[in-house]
Design an enzyme around this catalytic site. Sequence first.
Site, mmCIF file in Angstrom:
data_model
loop_
_atom_site.group_PDB
_atom_site.id
_atom_site.type_symbol
_atom_site.label_atom_id
_atom_site.label_comp_id
_atom_site.label_asym_id
_atom_site.label_seq_id
_atom_site.Cartn_x
_atom_site.Cartn_y
_atom_site.Cartn_z
ATOM 1 N N LYS A 69 0.835 -1.206 0.000
ATOM 2 C CA LYS A 69 0.000 0.000 0.000
ATOM 3 C C LYS A 69 0.870 1.256 0.000
ATOM 4 C CE LYS A 69 -3.980 1.814 2.648
ATOM 5 N NZ LYS A 69 -4.841 1.539 3.830
ATOM 6 N N SER B 129 -9.664 1.459 2.901
ATOM 7 C CA SER B 129 -8.833 2.263 2.028
ATOM 8 C C SER B 129 -7.779 1.464 1.262
ATOM 9 C CB SER B 129 -8.123 3.351 2.841
ATOM 10 O OG SER B 129 -7.202 2.779 3.778
ATOM 11 N N GLY C 194 -11.388 -0.836 9.353
ATOM 12 C CA GLY C 194 -12.009 -1.428 8.168
ATOM 13 C C GLY C 194 -11.186 -1.469 6.916
ATOM 14 N N SER C 195 -10.012 -0.874 6.899
ATOM 15 C CA SER C 195 -9.315 -0.652 5.630
ATOM 16 C C SER C 195 -8.615 -1.875 5.056
ATOM 17 C CB SER C 195 -8.310 0.491 5.769
ATOM 18 O OG SER C 195 -8.984 1.715 5.910
#
Length: 555
Positions: free
Chosen positions: A117, A198, A221-222
């Site tokens: 990421k 994300s 939650g990403s």
Amino acid sequence: MKFANLQMSVSCLATLALGNINPRFTTCRSGLRASSQQYLSLKDATIDELGAGLDSGQFTSVDLVKAYLDRIGEVNDVLHAVTETNPDALALATELDAERSAGFTRGPLHGIPILIKNNIATDDKLNTTAGSYSLLGARVPRDSAIANKLRSAGAIILGKANLSQWANFRSNNSTNGWSALGGQVYGPYYPNQDPSGSSSGSAVSSTLGLASGTLGSETDGSIISPSSKNNNVGIKPTVGLTSRNLVIPISEHQDTVGPIARTVKDAAIILQAIAGVDPYDNYTSAIPDNGTIPDYVAACQLSALSGARIGVARNAIELLSSSISSAQVTAFEEAISVLEAAGATIVDNTNFTAAAEFLNSTVEMQVLQADFLVNLASYLELLTENPNNVTSLAGVRDFTQSFPAEEYPARDTAVWDDTIFKQGWNNTDPRFWPAYQQNLYYGGEGGLLGAIERNNLDAVILPSDQSPTFAAGVGAPIVTVPLGFSPANMTVVKNSWGLVTDGPNIPFGLSFMGAKFTEAKLIGFAYAFEQRTNIRDQQQPYIVPSTELIDVVGQ
């Protein structure tokens, strides 16, 4: 598709249609490269299978890098999953191939390409930007611990995956997967699919085999959400199991880095490589047994669910019922039957006692905003090159509002505006401690950890679209595994930006949630469920790159 390969490709399709070969492999090659060797389909190949091919000399890490780069090139103009590829990837692959030829391998990730990421810093030619032009060209003093651990394990950092800008911590009116630098990530199961965020680019890249696996990060939650929506396995580790040093932060109390992969075992292999104590991140000193890391790969046992006590937090499901479809409800109930058949004891109504209060509370956002003010400034202070001289959230905000490519005000800075002007206090302020303690209560006694302790549970299960927030505040781990797909006749649902938030064949997942540092248990449960269901293979993406190892070996 290369024209020279067209005739052979058609005959391959005919062979597949006749059911003569496993679709995970191909034996078809063109021209002088014809061979009876079987080559793995990169969309489905596991890390173990790739390692076996490398060990046998069937292909090299250079071949893998070439194939993945070509696959990225095929679909990235449509899906925008990758912001940048590593110009040194082929050179790194050559070095690791030489090590293998000399009889030395570092482990299962030796010579395996991984995308990470674009908030995980690398001290190389790649940028680390969180999707913002404000950090384009910025340099860090060293690799992040995560990147360093990957390299030590022999992994090739293939590039940086796109993400929701600033890990979804900028705007109230933007979209999952959009960043100024990378554009809008789209999911691969329906045109214009919302990829969730994300770690959107990481999840999409994993799904389509743009790398052997990926890394994401999660605050709330990403990792779990994009993994769920893109048919992946995602592991959100306990806060402190993986280092956050030189990872662009939101919150030291909730941020964590973890793998997104196509199988539970692949995710476990990657987690094994990146977990561990880092002197630059004091949260990692909480790892039990003096920092000893369990064998996550060995936890992948078909028998793992036998004797396990699995709770179901019915009140959490009911409180968030609007977030899941009837198809998800049905699949969740069917999953319970699978777990029982595998030997688990299901303990129903192991409710989160403060769930309703928590969902109406603002304390989590208060904690995140207070941390962000301090943690972002600390990260920016470490930069050895800072071309736009952004040294604080206020400076980043000023840049964003004045640089046209950041699309302000169409995509606002409301999260930052509230952080600076509305809340106005950081995590050194006396007001922080009570907010943080309340947040811990909602995830502890009043939430996930309380339910586990009161009911003597090994894990709690929830639909993955509901699970992240109940583990976030207390820093507890989650593993999500594919659970199902929306039906083919599902009505298409779009948001105000035209992204498809639900529609035909869009995936969803099942979450195993646990107490801190119980990743090995959760991995075992997820593996046992995955192996009994093989749900991932039940639906294919609408867009898949065609380049395979067969197209690059020998070139």
